[in-house]
Design a protein around this motif. Sequence first.
Motif, PDB file in Angstrom:
ATOM      1  N   GLN A 103       0.664  -1.076   0.419  1.00  0.00           N
ATOM      2  CA  GLN A 103      -0.028   0.043  -0.429  1.00  0.00           C
ATOM      3  C   GLN A 103       0.879   0.820   0.106  1.00  0.00           C
ATOM      4  OE1 GLN A 103      -3.603  -0.137   2.829  1.00  0.00           O
ATOM      5  NE2 GLN A 103      -3.543   2.017   3.196  1.00  0.00           N
ATOM      6  N   ASP A 104       0.991   2.158  -0.709  1.00  0.00           N
ATOM      7  CA  ASP A 104       1.532   3.247  -1.493  1.00  0.00           C
ATOM      8  C   ASP A 104       2.972   3.275  -1.231  1.00  0.00           C
ATOM      9  OD1 ASP A 104      -0.848   4.666  -1.335  1.00  0.00           O
ATOM     10  OD2 ASP A 104      -0.537   5.093   1.035  1.00  0.00           O
ATOM     11  N   GLY A 105       3.541   2.306  -1.831  1.00  0.00           N
ATOM     12  CA  GLY A 105       4.663   1.708  -1.641  1.00  0.00           C
ATOM     13  C   GLY A 105       5.462   0.889  -0.543  1.00  0.00           C
ATOM     14  N   GLN A 106       4.657   0.531   0.669  1.00  0.00           N
ATOM     15  CA  GLN A 106       5.131  -0.470   1.789  1.00  0.00           C
ATOM     16  C   GLN A 106       4.522  -1.372   1.933  1.00  0.00           C
ATOM     17  OE1 GLN A 106       5.895   3.017   4.002  1.00  0.00           O
ATOM     18  NE2 GLN A 106       7.509   2.584   4.750  1.00  0.00           N
ATOM     19  N   PHE A 107       5.182  -2.321   2.570  1.00  0.00           N
ATOM     20  CA  PHE A 107       3.878  -3.641   2.519  1.00  0.00           C
ATOM     21  C   PHE A 107       3.083  -3.194   4.414  1.00  0.00           C
ATOM     22  CE2 PHE A 107       7.434  -5.753   1.674  1.00  0.00           C
ATOM     23  CZ  PHE A 107       6.863  -6.713   0.296  1.00  0.00           C
ATOM     24  N   CYS A 108       2.054  -3.709   4.496  1.00  0.00           N
ATOM     25  CA  CYS A 108       0.794  -2.905   5.690  1.00  0.00           C
ATOM     26  C   CYS A 108       1.686  -2.975   6.905  1.00  0.00           C
ATOM     27  CB  CYS A 108      -0.161  -4.201   5.606  1.00  0.00           C
ATOM     28  SG  CYS A 108      -1.196  -3.872   6.388  1.00  0.00           S
ATOM     29  N   ILE A 109       2.290  -3.986   7.140  1.00  0.00           N
ATOM     30  CA  ILE A 109       2.724  -4.270   8.484  1.00  0.00           C
ATOM     31  C   ILE A 109       3.966  -2.981   8.640  1.00  0.00           C
ATOM     32  CG2 ILE A 109       5.162  -5.644   7.667  1.00  0.00           C
ATOM     33  CD1 ILE A 109       5.114  -7.506   9.958  1.00  0.00           C
ATOM     34  N   GLN A 110       4.387  -2.406   7.718  1.00  0.00           N
ATOM     35  CA  GLN A 110       4.640  -1.285   8.100  1.00  0.00           C
ATOM     36  C   GLN A 110       4.296   0.188   8.231  1.00  0.00           C
ATOM     37  OE1 GLN A 110       6.938  -2.095   4.235  1.00  0.00           O
ATOM     38  NE2 GLN A 110       8.538  -2.404   5.375  1.00  0.00           N
ATOM     39  N   LEU A 111       3.253  -0.731   7.921  1.00  0.00           N
ATOM     40  CA  LEU A 111       2.367   1.068   8.300  1.00  0.00           C
ATOM     41  C   LEU A 111       1.398   1.260   9.502  1.00  0.00           C
ATOM     42  CD1 LEU A 111       1.273   1.182   4.517  1.00  0.00           C
ATOM     43  CD2 LEU A 111       2.526   2.553   5.466  1.00  0.00           C
TER      44      LEU A 111
END
Length: 195
Positions: A103-111
């Motif tokens: 999502q937006d270039g990042q993995f969900c776990i990072q957001l």
Amino acid sequence: MSGKLTFISGGVRSGKSAYAEKLLIKGAITAESRLVYIASGRAVDEEMKKRIEKHQLDRAEQAWTTIEQPANLYEALPFIQQNDFVLWDCLTTWLANELYTKQDGQFCIQLDGCMENKAKQMLETVDEIRKKSAHLVIVSNEVLDEFPSPYKETKKYSEWIGRLHQKLVALSDDAIEMDYGLPQYWKREGQVAVR
């Protein structure tokens, strides 16, 4: 009126999927209703491919309608019919898939907030499936008995699976833990089992 919800957890090869299938097959035959299998697994490696193939062979004798839904559980809703007997296998695989969607270039776990939104949506979808189905069984792996991991992402995964297990057990009519192919009922028809 909502259909019955059963939550089944257990370790790898504990017999949880086979037990879930038997529960639903018996009910579907009695009610003359459709069996639906929501599959969250992705054949990402040879071991997973073999496990998926084994599950498919196990279901071959019964007329299961299979919905491949590794993420975005809500997308399965239009395929569920009134009074279906539904098996969702499995929550732990779904969680891993969702944590590593981009999502937006990042993995969900990072957001921040990403998994909170996905969990809320999943729980709402479970409620919607219950409104349509006669019986929904959710299968999940028991991974919290393992030694705590030093890795941040594994810790986050464990925290999420623990939260989701608690929420789903609270919503369930029956909560079962499988050991050695034997079911241990921790909750049955709204009652907490005493051991």
